[in-house]
Design an enzyme around this catalytic site. Structure first.
Site, PDB file in Angstrom:
ATOM      1  N   SER A   1      -4.550   5.600  81.867  1.00  0.00           N
ATOM      2  CA  SER A   1      -4.374   6.561  82.854  1.00  0.00           C
ATOM      3  C   SER A   1      -3.567   7.582  82.695  1.00  0.00           C
ATOM      4  CB  SER A   1      -4.055   5.629  84.259  1.00  0.00           C
ATOM      5  OG  SER A   1      -3.828   6.435  85.267  1.00  0.00           O
TER       6      SER A   1
ATOM      7  N   TYR B   1       1.534  -0.326  87.829  1.00  0.00           N
ATOM      8  CA  TYR B   1       0.246   0.292  87.347  1.00  0.00           C
ATOM      9  C   TYR B   1       0.741   1.357  86.038  1.00  0.00           C
ATOM     10  CZ  TYR B   1      -3.943   3.115  87.403  1.00  0.00           C
ATOM     11  OH  TYR B   1      -5.376   3.813  86.991  1.00  0.00           O
TER      12      TYR B   1
ATOM     13  N   LYS C   1      -0.953   0.310  82.394  1.00  0.00           N
ATOM     14  CA  LYS C   1      -1.792   1.326  81.646  1.00  0.00           C
ATOM     15  C   LYS C   1      -1.075   1.899  80.215  1.00  0.00           C
ATOM     16  CE  LYS C   1      -5.175   1.575  84.390  1.00  0.00           C
ATOM     17  NZ  LYS C   1      -6.589   1.058  83.876  1.00  0.00           N
TER      18      LYS C   1
END
Length: 243
Positions: A135, A148, A152
């Site tokens: 991401s 998150y 990633k």
């Protein structure tokens, strides 16, 4: 590339929705045999009806379930690690449960799936490719994305290690790093102009990605057209990181 995956099997995690589903459709249309792993029966049933894929229901948060799902999938030519989730929590408020959920699915499950895929491929003589879906959040700091972003960025670091260690066995490993991609959930989340316009202003191409934009890049990295590409992270974000 109408027949670029003829006779080849592609395992796709997170295949029920979004980028994973689009990828399953994209490679199926190019003659791949798809093994779709997801946790929702209705998503798998509709995908199987659309593509003829084989389906495996699994919640990859459980390491034992993730490993069993890959073993059930069997030896394949390619793997797409697309399963992912997010829990929006700030630095001062993130919870252990949020951390375990996000890191467990986004990072640990991807590593387990890569390990099982690689073991089977090496036993079959090597070759093949893995694409990990990371991401833009692994490159830029977005509020409430602490775990998150860590998951990633961690997966991109792991991609480089996997490329180094699996390269001698003929297995290429790359990642795609999408920016804002208009899945059904994202389309609703980014419909507010006050939220979307600042991001759009930093996107030279002038639009957000569609799921098919990302799926086509995943397919390219899996294909023989990318035979000399490994250990790379390909941004799919319309130039956001260039300005």
């Amino acid at each position: 590339m109408p027949n670029s995956f003829d006779g080849q099997t592609v395992i796709i995690t997170g295949a029920g929705k979004g980028i994973g589903r689009a990828t399953a459709k994209f490679v199926s249309e190019r003659c791949a045999k798809v093994v779709a792993i997801a946790r929702t029966d209705s998503d798998l049933a509709s995908l199987a009806e659309e593509t003829g894929c084989r389906t495996i229901k699994a919640d990859l948060l459980d390491p034992k379930v993730a490993r069993a799902a890959m073993q059930e999938a069997g030896t394949a030519d390619h793997l797409v690690n697309c399963a992912g989730t997010n829990v929006l929590e700030s630095t001062l408020e993130f919870t252990e449960d949020g951390y375990e959920t996000v890191l467990g699915i986004n990072l640990r499950a991807a590593l387990i799936c890569a390990q099982e895929f690689a073991r089977a491929r090496i036993a079959a003589g090597g070759g093949g490719a893995i694409v990990n879906v990371t991401s833009l959040a692994g490159h830029r700091g977005f509020a409430n994305h602490l775990c998150y972003a860590a998951s990633k960025a961690g997966l991109e670091g792991a991609t480089r290690v996997l490329a180094k260690e699996l390269g001698p066995h003929g297995i290429r490993v790359n990642a795609v790093a999408p920016g804002i991609t208009l899945t059904e959930l994202a389309a609703a989340a980014w419909s507010d102009p006050e939220k979307s316009e600042p991001m759009m202003a930093r996107t030279p191409i002038g639009r957000f990605a569609e799921v098919e934009d990302v799926a086509s890049m995943i397919a390219m990295l899996l294909s023989a057209d990318a035979a000399m590409v490994t250990g790379a992270v390909l941004p799919v974000e319309g130039g956001f990181m260039s300005v």
